[in-house]
Design an enzyme around this catalytic site. Structure first.
Site, PDB file in Angstrom:
ATOM      1  N   ASN A  10      60.194   1.882 -40.736  1.00 13.23           N
ATOM      2  CA  ASN A  10      61.106   1.556 -39.634  1.00 13.23           C
ATOM      3  C   ASN A  10      60.744   0.152 -39.165  1.00 13.23           C
ATOM      4  O   ASN A  10      59.707  -0.041 -38.532  1.00 13.23           O
ATOM      5  CB  ASN A  10      60.907   2.580 -38.500  1.00 13.23           C
ATOM      6  CG  ASN A  10      61.662   2.186 -37.243  1.00 13.23           C
ATOM      7  OD1 ASN A  10      62.563   1.348 -37.288  1.00 13.23           O
ATOM      8  ND2 ASN A  10      61.301   2.795 -36.119  1.00 13.23           N
ATOM      9  N   LYS A  12      62.138  -1.487 -36.953  1.00  9.44           N
ATOM     10  CA  LYS A  12      62.479  -1.677 -35.532  1.00  9.44           C
ATOM     11  C   LYS A  12      63.253  -2.999 -35.370  1.00  9.44           C
ATOM     12  O   LYS A  12      63.997  -3.387 -36.256  1.00  9.44           O
ATOM     13  CB  LYS A  12      61.229  -1.656 -34.656  1.00  9.44           C
ATOM     14  CG  LYS A  12      60.334  -0.469 -34.918  1.00  9.44           C
ATOM     15  CD  LYS A  12      59.290  -0.356 -33.856  1.00  9.44           C
ATOM     16  CE  LYS A  12      58.221   0.617 -34.280  1.00  9.44           C
ATOM     17  NZ  LYS A  12      57.504   1.172 -33.143  1.00  9.44           N
ATOM     18  N   HIS A  96      64.533   8.492 -32.362  1.00 10.21           N
ATOM     19  CA  HIS A  96      63.246   7.782 -32.283  1.00 10.21           C
ATOM     20  C   HIS A  96      62.835   7.712 -30.809  1.00 10.21           C
ATOM     21  O   HIS A  96      63.685   7.580 -29.921  1.00 10.21           O
ATOM     22  CB  HIS A  96      63.382   6.378 -32.883  1.00 10.21           C
ATOM     23  CG  HIS A  96      62.058   5.691 -33.047  1.00 10.21           C
ATOM     24  ND1 HIS A  96      61.424   5.068 -32.001  1.00 10.21           N
ATOM     25  CD2 HIS A  96      61.235   5.584 -34.111  1.00 10.21           C
ATOM     26  CE1 HIS A  96      60.266   4.583 -32.436  1.00 10.21           C
ATOM     27  NE2 HIS A  96      60.128   4.883 -33.715  1.00 10.21           N
ATOM     28  N   GLU A  98      61.711   5.445 -29.047  1.00  8.02           N
ATOM     29  CA  GLU A  98      62.180   4.263 -28.308  1.00  8.02           C
ATOM     30  C   GLU A  98      63.628   4.448 -27.873  1.00  8.02           C
ATOM     31  O   GLU A  98      64.041   3.966 -26.820  1.00  8.02           O
ATOM     32  CB  GLU A  98      61.975   3.003 -29.166  1.00  8.02           C
ATOM     33  CG  GLU A  98      60.491   2.649 -29.251  1.00  8.02           C
ATOM     34  CD  GLU A  98      60.044   1.981 -30.537  1.00  8.02           C
ATOM     35  OE1 GLU A  98      60.876   1.418 -31.266  1.00  8.02           O
ATOM     36  OE2 GLU A  98      58.821   2.041 -30.822  1.00  8.02           O
ATOM     37  N   GLU A 168      56.401  12.285 -34.326  1.00 11.36           N
ATOM     38  CA  GLU A 168      55.867  10.990 -33.892  1.00 11.36           C
ATOM     39  C   GLU A 168      55.386  11.112 -32.449  1.00 11.36           C
ATOM     40  O   GLU A 168      56.179  10.930 -31.506  1.00 11.36           O
ATOM     41  CB  GLU A 168      56.959   9.919 -33.971  1.00 11.36           C
ATOM     42  CG  GLU A 168      57.438   9.644 -35.379  1.00 11.36           C
ATOM     43  CD  GLU A 168      57.907   8.206 -35.526  1.00 11.36           C
ATOM     44  OE1 GLU A 168      57.375   7.518 -36.400  1.00 11.36           O
ATOM     45  OE2 GLU A 168      58.763   7.760 -34.759  1.00 11.36           O
ATOM     46  N   GLY A 174      52.771   2.499 -32.347  1.00  9.49           N
ATOM     47  CA  GLY A 174      52.508   1.088 -32.051  1.00  9.49           C
ATOM     48  C   GLY A 174      51.275   0.857 -31.189  1.00  9.49           C
ATOM     49  O   GLY A 174      51.084  -0.233 -30.661  1.00  9.49           O
ATOM     50  N   SER A 213      51.103   4.780 -35.912  1.00 13.23           N
ATOM     51  CA  SER A 213      49.966   3.949 -36.313  1.00 13.23           C
ATOM     52  C   SER A 213      49.367   4.360 -37.654  1.00 13.23           C
ATOM     53  O   SER A 213      48.141   4.321 -37.835  1.00 13.23           O
ATOM     54  CB  SER A 213      48.895   3.941 -35.213  1.00 13.23           C
ATOM     55  OG  SER A 213      49.430   3.384 -34.025  1.00 13.23           O
TER      56      SER A 213
END
Ligand code: PEP
Length: 250
Positions: A10, A12, A96, A98, A168, A174, A213
């Site tokens: 991904n 992003k 996701h 985010e 996730e 991240g 990560s």
């Protein structure tokens, strides 16, 4: 268990035309690992360019989100699943963290995106995961059950036969903090059990990726877990060396 491994990147909101060109130039000198599917999801504007660059490489290309409404029409700024399918994308990430936490997407909206994707022939990658606060309050399973449950009730367990789930944990995305193999395995087994409660066969075949990560040096121990079927990779998917390092792990 007989499930194939998938390593999905991904990107992003990262990348450029130059990065796509150099990434696939670097790829030309590499042998891809056997038995591991590879997928990259660039920002929407770069999809056509990445689809062209990836042609013939064995790497699939998908999108990072999609409009929840299937019909074309007055939805300024949105892109439909049919359009993604039309240009050759194969997968789309939905839910996701985010999108859920920055853009306020509800589990109901994510389930509608999942459904729109499947109607257009795309494979949805349904992301689920708890925040640190939710984990520390002992609510990890409640959160996962709600996020997955919305898709199960809106689309049915059979819909997961043509889909992928990605666990996730938000606290690992991240941040450089990875879930331990034990934490990942427990969450993946829980997700599989939620599906198995409705359909054992679909649950047994469901690919569940871990994201948060993942790096070349921690991928092998995560991928060794019984219910971990690969990874959804953010930062480390932007470089061929780390992306393939993860794909080759284990
Ligand atoms: C992600 O973006 O889904 C992700 C897992 O990011 P990272 O690998 O950078 O934690």
């Amino acid at each position: 268990m007989g499930r194939n491994r998938l390593v999905a990147g991904n990107w992003k909101m990262n990348g450029s035309s130059a990065l796509i060109q150099s990434f696939f130039d670097d790829m030309k000198n590499q042998s891809l690992p056997d038995q591991v599917g590879l997928l990259l999801c660039p920002p929407l504007v770069y999809l056509p360019e990445m689809l062209a660059a990836a042609r013939g490489t064995g790497i699939s290309v998908g999108a990072q989100t999609v409009c929840e409404t299937a019909e074309a029409g007055a939805f300024t700024g949105e892109v439909s699943a049919e359009m993604l399918s039309d240009i050759g994308a194969s997968h789309v990430i939905v839910g996701h963290s985010e999108r859920r936490h920055i853009y306020g997407e509800s589990s109901d909206m994510v389930a509608s995106k999942f459904s729109a994707a499947q109607s257009a022939g795309l494979v949805p990658i349904l992301c689920v995961g708890e925040t640190l606060e939710e984990r520390e309050a002992g609510n990890m399973e409640t959160v996962l059950a709600e996020q997955l449950g919305c898709v199960l009730s809106q689309c049915g367990a059979s819909a997961l036969g043509q889909a992928i789930v990605a666990y996730e944990p938000v606290w690992a995305i991240g941040t450089g903090k990875t879930a331990s193999p034990e934490q990942a395995q427990a969450a993946h087994a829980f997700l599989r059990s939620q599906v198995a409660a409705q359909d054992d066969t679909i649950a047994a075949g469901l690919q569940i990726l871990y994201g948060g990560s993942v790096k070349p040096d921690n991928a092998a121990e995560l991928f060794a877990c019984e219910d971990v079927d690969g990874g959804l990779i953010g930062g480390a998917s932007l470089k061929v060396e780390s992306f393939l390092g993860i794909a080759r792990a284990g």
